[in-house]
Write a protein that holds these residues in place. Sequence first.
Motif, PDB file in Angstrom:
ATOM      1  N   SER A  14      40.992  38.942  32.757  1.00 29.10           N
ATOM      2  CA  SER A  14      39.720  39.401  33.316  1.00 29.10           C
ATOM      3  C   SER A  14      38.549  38.715  32.633  1.00 29.10           C
ATOM      4  CB  SER A  14      39.580  40.917  33.143  1.00 29.10           C
ATOM      5  OG  SER A  14      39.010  41.238  31.881  1.00 29.10           O
ATOM      6  N   GLN A  15      37.371  38.870  33.230  1.00 29.22           N
ATOM      7  CA  GLN A  15      36.139  38.437  32.583  1.00 29.22           C
ATOM      8  C   GLN A  15      35.223  39.659  32.437  1.00 29.22           C
ATOM      9  OE1 GLN A  15      33.261  38.598  34.789  1.00 29.22           O
ATOM     10  NE2 GLN A  15      34.863  39.461  36.048  1.00 29.22           N
ATOM     11  N   LEU A  16      35.824  40.823  32.164  1.00 30.50           N
ATOM     12  CA  LEU A  16      35.047  42.056  31.995  1.00 30.50           C
ATOM     13  C   LEU A  16      34.429  42.084  30.590  1.00 30.50           C
ATOM     14  CD1 LEU A  16      37.501  44.560  33.740  1.00 30.50           C
ATOM     15  CD2 LEU A  16      35.499  43.422  34.724  1.00 30.50           C
ATOM     16  N   ALA A  17      33.545  41.119  30.367  1.00 28.40           N
ATOM     17  CA  ALA A  17      32.892  40.964  29.065  1.00 28.40           C
ATOM     18  C   ALA A  17      31.439  41.417  29.176  1.00 28.40           C
ATOM     19  CB  ALA A  17      32.981  39.501  28.624  1.00 28.40           C
ATOM     20  N   GLY A  18      30.690  41.243  28.102  1.00 31.24           N
ATOM     21  CA  GLY A  18      29.260  41.556  28.120  1.00 31.24           C
ATOM     22  C   GLY A  18      29.004  43.012  28.458  1.00 31.24           C
ATOM     23  N   LYS A  54      41.252  28.410  33.406  1.00 27.64           N
ATOM     24  CA  LYS A  54      42.582  28.921  33.068  1.00 27.64           C
ATOM     25  C   LYS A  54      43.399  29.210  34.326  1.00 27.64           C
ATOM     26  CE  LYS A  54      44.133  30.319  29.629  1.00 27.64           C
ATOM     27  NZ  LYS A  54      45.111  29.729  28.688  1.00 27.64           N
ATOM     28  N   LEU A  55      42.749  29.821  35.313  1.00 32.04           N
ATOM     29  CA  LEU A  55      43.468  30.203  36.535  1.00 32.04           C
ATOM     30  C   LEU A  55      43.886  28.999  37.362  1.00 32.04           C
ATOM     31  CD1 LEU A  55      41.479  33.404  37.588  1.00 32.04           C
ATOM     32  CD2 LEU A  55      43.933  33.288  37.097  1.00 32.04           C
ATOM     33  N   LEU A  56      43.002  28.001  37.467  1.00 35.43           N
ATOM     34  CA  LEU A  56      43.349  26.793  38.226  1.00 35.43           C
ATOM     35  C   LEU A  56      44.609  26.146  37.664  1.00 35.43           C
ATOM     36  CD1 LEU A  56      39.858  25.145  38.833  1.00 35.43           C
ATOM     37  CD2 LEU A  56      41.373  26.107  40.568  1.00 35.43           C
ATOM     38  N   ALA A  58      46.919  27.624  35.701  1.00 34.41           N
ATOM     39  CA  ALA A  58      48.058  28.538  35.777  1.00 34.41           C
ATOM     40  C   ALA A  58      48.621  28.659  37.198  1.00 34.41           C
ATOM     41  CB  ALA A  58      47.647  29.915  35.265  1.00 34.41           C
ATOM     42  N   ILE A  59      47.729  28.761  38.186  1.00 35.51           N
ATOM     43  CA  ILE A  59      48.189  28.930  39.568  1.00 35.51           C
ATOM     44  C   ILE A  59      48.858  27.654  40.070  1.00 35.51           C
ATOM     45  CG2 ILE A  59      47.424  29.291  41.955  1.00 35.51           C
ATOM     46  CD1 ILE A  59      45.345  31.284  40.829  1.00 35.51           C
ATOM     47  N   SER A  60      48.248  26.486  39.770  1.00 35.36           N
ATOM     48  CA  SER A  60      48.862  25.221  40.222  1.00 35.36           C
ATOM     49  C   SER A  60      50.166  24.941  39.476  1.00 35.36           C
ATOM     50  CB  SER A  60      47.888  24.052  40.038  1.00 35.36           C
ATOM     51  OG  SER A  60      47.578  23.884  38.674  1.00 35.36           O
ATOM     52  N   GLY A  61      50.290  25.443  38.246  1.00 39.17           N
ATOM     53  CA  GLY A  61      51.507  25.218  37.463  1.00 39.17           C
ATOM     54  C   GLY A  61      52.540  26.320  37.614  1.00 39.17           C
ATOM     55  N   ASN A  62      52.268  27.272  38.532  1.00 40.71           N
ATOM     56  CA  ASN A  62      53.176  28.394  38.781  1.00 40.71           C
ATOM     57  C   ASN A  62      53.423  29.256  37.545  1.00 40.71           C
ATOM     58  OD1 ASN A  62      53.708  28.852  41.420  1.00 40.71           O
ATOM     59  ND2 ASN A  62      55.673  27.785  41.473  1.00 40.71           N
ATOM     60  N   THR A  63      52.397  29.392  36.707  1.00 37.05           N
ATOM     61  CA  THR A  63      52.498  30.269  35.525  1.00 37.05           C
ATOM     62  C   THR A  63      51.305  31.231  35.499  1.00 37.05           C
ATOM     63  OG1 THR A  63      51.334  28.596  34.205  1.00 37.05           O
ATOM     64  CG2 THR A  63      53.754  28.568  34.126  1.00 37.05           C
ATOM     65  N   PRO A  64      51.037  31.898  36.628  1.00 35.90           N
ATOM     66  CA  PRO A  64      49.831  32.728  36.692  1.00 35.90           C
ATOM     67  C   PRO A  64      50.055  34.095  36.044  1.00 35.90           C
ATOM     68  CG  PRO A  64      50.994  32.923  38.757  1.00 35.90           C
ATOM     69  CD  PRO A  64      51.793  31.954  37.908  1.00 35.90           C
ATOM     70  N   PRO A  65      48.958  34.813  35.801  1.00 35.89           N
ATOM     71  CA  PRO A  65      49.103  36.207  35.376  1.00 35.89           C
ATOM     72  C   PRO A  65      49.565  37.037  36.572  1.00 35.89           C
ATOM     73  CG  PRO A  65      46.805  35.720  35.827  1.00 35.89           C
ATOM     74  CD  PRO A  65      47.556  34.425  35.966  1.00 35.89           C
ATOM     75  N   ASP A  66      49.894  38.293  36.330  1.00 41.91           N
ATOM     76  CA  ASP A  66      50.287  39.181  37.434  1.00 41.91           C
ATOM     77  C   ASP A  66      49.067  39.677  38.202  1.00 41.91           C
ATOM     78  OD1 ASP A  66      53.096  39.211  36.699  1.00 41.91           O
ATOM     79  OD2 ASP A  66      52.471  40.414  34.978  1.00 41.91           O
ATOM     80  N   LEU A  67      47.940  39.718  37.512  1.00 39.23           N
ATOM     81  CA  LEU A  67      46.725  40.290  38.088  1.00 39.23           C
ATOM     82  C   LEU A  67      45.515  39.646  37.410  1.00 39.23           C
ATOM     83  CD1 LEU A  67      45.310  42.661  39.741  1.00 39.23           C
ATOM     84  CD2 LEU A  67      45.517  44.007  37.628  1.00 39.23           C
ATOM     85  N   PHE A  68      44.461  39.415  38.186  1.00 39.79           N
ATOM     86  CA  PHE A  68      43.204  38.986  37.572  1.00 39.79           C
ATOM     87  C   PHE A  68      42.033  39.579  38.333  1.00 39.79           C
ATOM     88  CE2 PHE A  68      44.318  35.519  40.534  1.00 39.79           C
ATOM     89  CZ  PHE A  68      43.140  35.310  41.231  1.00 39.79           C
ATOM     90  N   TYR A  78      41.268  29.925  45.138  1.00 42.48           N
ATOM     91  CA  TYR A  78      42.665  29.993  44.686  1.00 42.48           C
ATOM     92  C   TYR A  78      43.622  30.326  45.831  1.00 42.48           C
ATOM     93  CZ  TYR A  78      40.034  31.107  40.365  1.00 42.48           C
ATOM     94  OH  TYR A  78      39.130  31.132  39.335  1.00 42.48           O
ATOM     95  N   GLY A  79      43.077  30.864  46.925  1.00 39.43           N
ATOM     96  CA  GLY A  79      43.931  31.454  47.948  1.00 39.43           C
ATOM     97  C   GLY A  79      44.554  30.495  48.945  1.00 39.43           C
TER      98      GLY A  79
END
Length: 399
Positions: A14-18, A54-56, A58-68, A78-79
């Motif tokens: 997530s980017q739930l920062a600040g 990070k997501l670009l 991970a998703i292209s390398g098939n190593t993504p998180p389960d949720l973002f 990404y879709g």
Amino acid sequence: ASAQAASGDLVFWSQLAGSKKAAGEELESDFTKAFPAISLKSSLYADPSQLNEKLLTAISGNTPPDLFVQHWDYTLNYGSGGKLLAMNDLIASFGAGALDEGLIAYSATGSPKISVPLYGTSRGLGFNKALAEAAGLDPASPPKNWEDIRHWATAMTKRTGPLLQCAGFNLFYNDLGSFELFTLFLQSAGGSMLTEDLKAPAFNGPEGLKALQFLRDLVLVDKVTDVGFGLGTGAAADPFTQKRAGLIIAGNYNINNSLKAGIDFGVSAVPLEKGNGYTSYLDPFCFAVPASAGGRAQALEFIKFALSETEQVKFALASKNVPALKAAQKNAAVQSDPLLARFVEFATYAPRNVPALATYSRIVPIVARAVLETMYGRKEAEAALAQADVEVRAVLKGA
């Protein structure tokens, strides 16, 4: 699925920062207590652009998180090629109209919907009540048209000789801020960024010209700020929180920052040019689940939990963001928070035809450059908008 039935690992980025950090931590803590059999492994990223890199990969390398959870326009990127799980069934499970349609509209370029909003941000005019009163203005009667905005901005501008001490209206931001500033005044003048079918630019017309000329004149004629004042200074040196700006375009994130800085913070809706209504700008942040995620079931549990009324209200009160769940927007606790309630109201003034395009993030810097070149006095508004029109048409044509 029940709390007892759901188990396994859940990798969440997530980017739930600040201003959202405390709210995000509370949400994760509540989820862990409600679902003890799910092992939540969360990673926090400072901002959407950092998470995007990070997501670009991970998703292209098939190593993504389960949720973002990410800014809506990144998620649409990404879709492509079925890389994200369709969310239509999940959205339907909440019941018709349960989630805010204005925020949901950013979840797809067509069909299916590939994300679900956690929250949204809206835009209004923010002002320092103490600076307004010192300038002889009435904070209880904020600007109701463009002439009022000009009057407030000039009245709150303070200089010592040529040196700017306080900008009456802080107008210089990053690219996204400049884009939003122009979008709001474009809409205020009766225009829109794109045509109804979202296939061509619509900003290069009389409304766009009028809006950009107004912004230019605030800087170069009325001198309510100096060229580049506050630009690139970072949150810590933001002119508004340093009490060196009277008016700003305010988002939900300005609430916590301003209160922390000890500012008596006032907000009002962005008025239409002649004062016969209001406009706003919506910016949702959305959950998405990669199609290849191993923890898909756990990810969907987390989304449903986060969109429960209890959690939506908690998250909204802590972060001051607009809840995606309509019941939470109407909740007494949310409505009794005076500043948050106003941003919930502002969200209703945003246009219903939303630019849910994967290419939108490429349009933002093009338009922002035209806005800044004009406000810096490097180009006339007409020439700057004409150049941006050509470039945006090329982006949309290549989409």
